[in-house]
Design a protein around this motif. Structure first.
Motif, PDB file in Angstrom:
ATOM      1  N   GLN A   1      14.182   7.446   2.156  1.00 32.58           N
ATOM      2  CA  GLN A   1      13.740   6.358   3.041  1.00 32.58           C
ATOM      3  C   GLN A   1      14.459   5.044   2.761  1.00 32.58           C
ATOM      4  N   ASP A   2      15.578   5.100   2.031  1.00 34.97           N
ATOM      5  CA  ASP A   2      16.264   3.872   1.638  1.00 34.97           C
ATOM      6  C   ASP A   2      16.972   3.169   2.793  1.00 34.97           C
ATOM      7  N   GLN A   3      17.249   3.901   3.915  1.00 30.28           N
ATOM      8  CA  GLN A   3      17.943   3.297   5.053  1.00 30.28           C
ATOM      9  C   GLN A   3      16.990   2.833   6.164  1.00 30.28           C
ATOM     10  N   CYS A   4      15.702   3.093   6.005  1.00 31.37           N
ATOM     11  CA  CYS A   4      14.733   2.801   7.069  1.00 31.37           C
ATOM     12  C   CYS A   4      14.007   1.488   6.823  1.00 31.37           C
ATOM     13  N   ALA A   5      13.833   0.710   7.890  1.00 36.16           N
ATOM     14  CA  ALA A   5      13.112  -0.553   7.779  1.00 36.16           C
ATOM     15  C   ALA A   5      11.645  -0.311   7.427  1.00 36.16           C
ATOM     16  N   MET A   6      11.054   0.709   8.046  1.00 36.59           N
ATOM     17  CA  MET A   6       9.650   1.024   7.792  1.00 36.59           C
ATOM     18  C   MET A   6       9.553   2.248   6.885  1.00 36.59           C
ATOM     19  N   LYS A   7       8.935   2.065   5.725  1.00 35.43           N
ATOM     20  CA  LYS A   7       8.819   3.147   4.760  1.00 35.43           C
ATOM     21  C   LYS A   7       7.622   4.036   5.112  1.00 35.43           C
ATOM     22  N   ILE A   8       7.533   5.154   4.430  1.00 38.19           N
ATOM     23  CA  ILE A   8       6.432   6.077   4.675  1.00 38.19           C
ATOM     24  C   ILE A   8       5.107   5.401   4.350  1.00 38.19           C
ATOM     25  N   GLY A   9       4.160   5.491   5.280  1.00 42.97           N
ATOM     26  CA  GLY A   9       2.846   4.887   5.083  1.00 42.97           C
ATOM     27  C   GLY A   9       1.744   5.868   5.420  1.00 42.97           C
ATOM     28  N   THR A  10       0.528   5.436   5.181  1.00 39.14           N
ATOM     29  CA  THR A  10      -0.631   6.294   5.412  1.00 39.14           C
ATOM     30  C   THR A  10      -0.753   6.702   6.871  1.00 39.14           C
ATOM     31  N   ASP A  11      -0.417   5.788   7.806  1.00 41.13           N
ATOM     32  CA  ASP A  11      -0.587   6.079   9.234  1.00 41.13           C
ATOM     33  C   ASP A  11       0.157   7.343   9.653  1.00 41.13           C
ATOM     34  N   ALA A  12       1.426   7.437   9.275  1.00 44.81           N
ATOM     35  CA  ALA A  12       2.240   8.579   9.692  1.00 44.81           C
ATOM     36  C   ALA A  12       1.688   9.883   9.143  1.00 44.81           C
ATOM     37  N   VAL A  13       1.327   9.886   7.865  1.00 47.98           N
ATOM     38  CA  VAL A  13       0.825  11.110   7.244  1.00 47.98           C
ATOM     39  C   VAL A  13      -0.531  11.489   7.833  1.00 47.98           C
ATOM     40  N   LEU A  14      -1.376  10.499   8.086  1.00 47.68           N
ATOM     41  CA  LEU A  14      -2.657  10.766   8.736  1.00 47.68           C
ATOM     42  C   LEU A  14      -2.471  11.463  10.074  1.00 47.68           C
ATOM     43  N   LEU A  15      -1.584  10.898  10.893  1.00 51.07           N
ATOM     44  CA  LEU A  15      -1.367  11.450  12.221  1.00 51.07           C
ATOM     45  C   LEU A  15      -0.819  12.872  12.146  1.00 51.07           C
ATOM     46  N   GLY A  16       0.179  13.076  11.294  1.00 59.97           N
ATOM     47  CA  GLY A  16       0.776  14.391  11.175  1.00 59.97           C
ATOM     48  C   GLY A  16      -0.192  15.453  10.690  1.00 59.97           C
ATOM     49  N   ALA A  17      -1.126  15.063   9.828  1.00 63.05           N
ATOM     50  CA  ALA A  17      -2.107  16.012   9.308  1.00 63.05           C
ATOM     51  C   ALA A  17      -3.275  16.226  10.276  1.00 63.05           C
ATOM     52  N   TRP A  18      -3.593  15.196  11.048  1.00 64.13           N
ATOM     53  CA  TRP A  18      -4.798  15.202  11.882  1.00 64.13           C
ATOM     54  C   TRP A  18      -4.639  15.962  13.187  1.00 64.13           C
TER      55      TRP A  18
END
Length: 239
Positions: A14-31
């Protein structure tokens, strides 16, 4: 430099991305729970590609595509896809979603998005970060219209948004004939206000079919609820 984020079955640089991995993305992907098992999935606004990778892990026979407008994030997502166990069935398009839905004739069984949602008054001097975070790069009207054009008849469109924007999004979605099938309100802890809304849209939802529930993430700081652990345990290493 941001270190790679290690999940149980894949690693995300994630070193090239402005937005790093956060709870929102993982929540959505799991939910998200599609009405039917999807054979093709589209992640709108891929960022690091974490949601698309979660979809590839969950739906082992699905083709997973993503779209990302930012060049650095697009290149990072492609690298993360290629380095995953599922690289042969993952692809990222480098384009705006507006360009994509106007030109793409294919439909998708599952469309998923952790969209930009911050108000213009919160902008920072970092243009790349602004593009990743702010709604004017991809207004909700464009996101929902594009999703309605690309979604298969029995498909599911899922997204996560701030709770205060829920009613606005539901009104726009209704104009696109997208109806909420499930809404989950997310709270940091029992005493906290509702922070996020997870919403799954479909074209055919009966009047009494909408399911609304609540997810609380922590009992106290770093002490997670059973519901949250159950939701994300297939992905996080320490769950």
């Amino acid at each position: 430099m941001s270190k790679p984020f290690k999940f149980k079955e894949f690693v995300v640089a994630q070193d090239q991305c402005a937005m790093k991995i956060g709870t929102d993305a993982v929540l959505l992907g799991a939910w998200v729970q599609p009405k039917e098992r999807p054979f093709n999935v589209l992640d709108v606004g891929a960022g690091t590609g974490v949601i698309a990778l979660m979809m590839a892990q969950r739906f082992f026979d699905a083709d997973v595509e993503a779209i990302e407008i930012d060049t650095a994030a697009y290149e990072q997502a492609m690298t993360n896809f290629e380095n995953s166990p599922w690289g042969d069935r993952m692809f990222c398009y480098h384009a705006s979603f507006q360009e994509f839905f106007q030109e793409m004739e294919e439909s998708y069984d599952l469309i998923i998005s952790n969209p930009p949602y911050f108000a213009a008054t919160q902008k920072s001097p970092n243009k790349q970060r602004n593009m990743a975070r702010f709604e004017d790069a991809l207004p909700f009207e464009h996101l929902l219209y594009g999703a309605s054009k690309l979604l298969s008849e029995q498909g599911t469109f899922a997204l996560i948004i701030p709770y205060e924007q829920q009613e606005q999004v539901l009104l726009i979605a209704k104009k696109m004939y997208l109806l909420p099938a499930k809404i989950t309100h997310v709270k940091g802890n029992e005493q906290a206000p509702i922070k996020r809304s997870l919403i799954a849209f479909q074209f055919n939802v009966g009047e009494n079919e909408l399911e609304i529930d609540q997810l609380i993430i922590e009992k106290e700081r770093h002490n997670y609820t059973d519901d949250y652990i159950k939701l994300v345990q297939d992905f996080y290493l320490k769950m």
